[in-house]
Design an enzyme around this catalytic site. Sequence first.
Site, PDB file in Angstrom:
ATOM      1  N   GLY A 178       0.841  -1.201   0.000  1.00 47.53           N
ATOM      2  CA  GLY A 178       0.000   0.000   0.000  1.00 47.53           C
ATOM      3  C   GLY A 178       0.874   1.248   0.000  1.00 47.53           C
ATOM      4  O   GLY A 178       1.767   1.375   0.829  1.00 47.53           O
TER       5      GLY A 178
ATOM      6  N   ASP B 114      -0.468   7.135   6.701  1.00 45.16           N
ATOM      7  CA  ASP B 114      -1.740   7.488   7.360  1.00 45.16           C
ATOM      8  C   ASP B 114      -1.640   7.538   8.873  1.00 45.16           C
ATOM      9  O   ASP B 114      -2.637   7.789   9.552  1.00 45.16           O
ATOM     10  CB  ASP B 114      -2.852   6.517   6.942  1.00 45.16           C
ATOM     11  CG  ASP B 114      -2.634   5.110   7.481  1.00 45.16           C
ATOM     12  OD1 ASP B 114      -1.523   4.802   7.951  1.00 45.16           O
ATOM     13  OD2 ASP B 114      -3.593   4.305   7.444  1.00 45.16           O
TER      14      ASP B 114
ATOM     15  N   ARG C 287      -4.399   6.035  10.945  1.00 44.19           N
ATOM     16  CA  ARG C 287      -5.791   6.514  10.912  1.00 44.19           C
ATOM     17  C   ARG C 287      -6.709   5.529  10.197  1.00 44.19           C
ATOM     18  O   ARG C 287      -7.888   5.439  10.513  1.00 44.19           O
ATOM     19  CB  ARG C 287      -5.886   7.850  10.162  1.00 44.19           C
ATOM     20  CG  ARG C 287      -5.403   9.047  10.896  1.00 44.19           C
ATOM     21  CD  ARG C 287      -5.881  10.316  10.196  1.00 44.19           C
ATOM     22  NE  ARG C 287      -5.559  10.364   8.777  1.00 44.19           N
ATOM     23  CZ  ARG C 287      -4.381  10.752   8.292  1.00 44.19           C
ATOM     24  NH1 ARG C 287      -3.417  11.101   9.103  1.00 44.19           N
ATOM     25  NH2 ARG C 287      -4.169  10.793   6.984  1.00 44.19           N
TER      26      ARG C 287
HETATM   27  C1  LIG Z   1       2.081   2.652   6.324  1.00 43.79           C
HETATM   28  S1  LIG Z   1       1.495   1.143   5.801  1.00 43.79           S
HETATM   29  C2  LIG Z   1      -0.202   1.505   5.504  1.00 43.79           C
HETATM   30  C3  LIG Z   1      -1.105   1.197   6.619  1.00 43.79           C
HETATM   31  C4  LIG Z   1      -2.535   1.195   6.208  1.00 43.79           C
HETATM   32  N1  LIG Z   1      -3.359   1.629   7.287  1.00 43.79           N
HETATM   33  C5  LIG Z   1      -3.009  -0.181   5.716  1.00 43.79           C
HETATM   34  O1  LIG Z   1      -4.201  -0.394   5.746  1.00 43.79           O
HETATM   35  O2  LIG Z   1      -2.183  -1.001   5.288  1.00 43.79           O
HETATM   36  C6  LIG Z   1       2.117   0.974   4.196  1.00 43.79           C
HETATM   37  C7  LIG Z   1       2.046  -0.395   3.587  1.00 43.79           C
HETATM   38  O3  LIG Z   1       3.188  -1.152   3.974  1.00 43.79           O
HETATM   39  C8  LIG Z   1       2.856  -2.527   4.051  1.00 43.79           C
HETATM   40  N2  LIG Z   1       3.145  -2.982   5.426  1.00 43.79           N
HETATM   41  C9  LIG Z   1       3.492  -2.225   6.484  1.00 43.79           C
HETATM   42  N3  LIG Z   1       3.735  -2.991   7.564  1.00 43.79           N
HETATM   43  C10 LIG Z   1       3.546  -4.271   7.173  1.00 43.79           C
HETATM   44  C11 LIG Z   1       3.660  -5.548   7.832  1.00 43.79           C
HETATM   45  N4  LIG Z   1       4.004  -5.633   9.104  1.00 43.79           N
HETATM   46  N5  LIG Z   1       3.409  -6.656   7.110  1.00 43.79           N
HETATM   47  C12 LIG Z   1       3.059  -6.577   5.798  1.00 43.79           C
HETATM   48  N6  LIG Z   1       2.946  -5.408   5.141  1.00 43.79           N
HETATM   49  C13 LIG Z   1       3.186  -4.279   5.800  1.00 43.79           C
HETATM   50  C14 LIG Z   1       1.406  -2.654   3.696  1.00 43.79           C
HETATM   51  O4  LIG Z   1       1.282  -2.988   2.347  1.00 43.79           O
HETATM   52  C15 LIG Z   1       0.893  -1.249   3.964  1.00 43.79           C
HETATM   53  O5  LIG Z   1      -0.235  -0.960   3.188  1.00 43.79           O
END
Ligand SMILES: C[S@@+](CC[C@H](N)C(=O)[O-])C[C@H]1O[C@@H](n2cnc3c(N)ncnc32)[C@H](O)[C@@H]1O
Length: 274
Positions: A181, A185, A188
């Site tokens: 993604g 955010d 949020r």
């Molecule tokens: C800042 S995060 C976004 C958070 C957002 N609220 C969501 O619904 O995913 C950015 C992206 O990094 C990936 N990501 C972050 N932490 C992760 C984890 N622990 N495992 C898998 N993907 C992760 C996901 O694809 C996520 O959408």
Amino acid sequence: MEKSYQRQKPAIPEGMSKSAWKKEQKRLRWEENREKMREKRREKRKALKETRKLKNAHQPKRDKIEQQEAGYSVIVDCDFDSLMLEKEIVSMSNQLVTSYADNKKYPYRVDILVTSFGNRMKERFDRVLPHYQNWKPEHMKFTEKALESVLPEDLSKVVYLTADTDEKLETLEPGMTYIVGGIVDKGRHKLLCKNKADKLGIPTKRLPIDEYIKVSGRRVLATSHVVEMLIRKREFNSWKDVFEAVIPMRKVKKPSCGVTGDEKEEEESSNDCN
Ligand SMILES: C[S@@+](CC[C@H](N)C(=O)[O-])C[C@H]1O[C@@H](n2cnc3c(N)ncnc32)[C@H](O)[C@@H]1O
């Protein structure tokens, strides 16, 4: 008695006034000094050149690194423009720049496609980072198309990464596409990507962070950190090494300190973490 160490002043030439003579002495001193200063500058430049030469000889040429393809692809889904504040758009744009640079500098590169690239994000790139139009497509490509329209028919070939699932991402397989993604955010929009993936019928997986490393705070990482992990997994092979190399130090829990007040700080200040 005249002191022997006193400098003997040259005599004033006949017919020259005292002030003209003083002026002439001053000019001579300045000339002498100027030559010395020039010489000093020359030496300094030479030394700097030598140091640079030595330094460069020990550094791999960034653009000339022999890269290999990791064998799998990454999509950064940027369909969340309207959910971000202006400063989050700036942060997300900078993260894409970081991911592009990462994909150039490590021994393995992945195919990165940025989908839904439009609106404020594209406007920012066009205005502030226009050189992105010359970026090499093998390191990052952009499309205004939405994720849905670039998905393969066989959805078992894609995985949407999200921290909001219990399914672990154990290995990265050749021919697979991993979706990240593209959103900042600050927590949020929980379940945002999980719900989107479910709706599209895309399997979801989380990074197996807790299985390999103790971290404090939330397990939600920044997009660019996740992309860097996907790039470097092929090189390191072990998740532990990847996490230790990429997860910011302040997120890693020291053995003695347990989970501390950092957790709050994490939510509020970790610009680079989400
Ligand atoms: C800042 S995060 C976004 C958070 C957002 N609220 C969501 O619904 O995913 C950015 C992206 O990094 C990936 N990501 C972050 N932490 C992760 C984890 N622990 N495992 C898998 N993907 C992760 C996901 O694809 C996520 O959408």
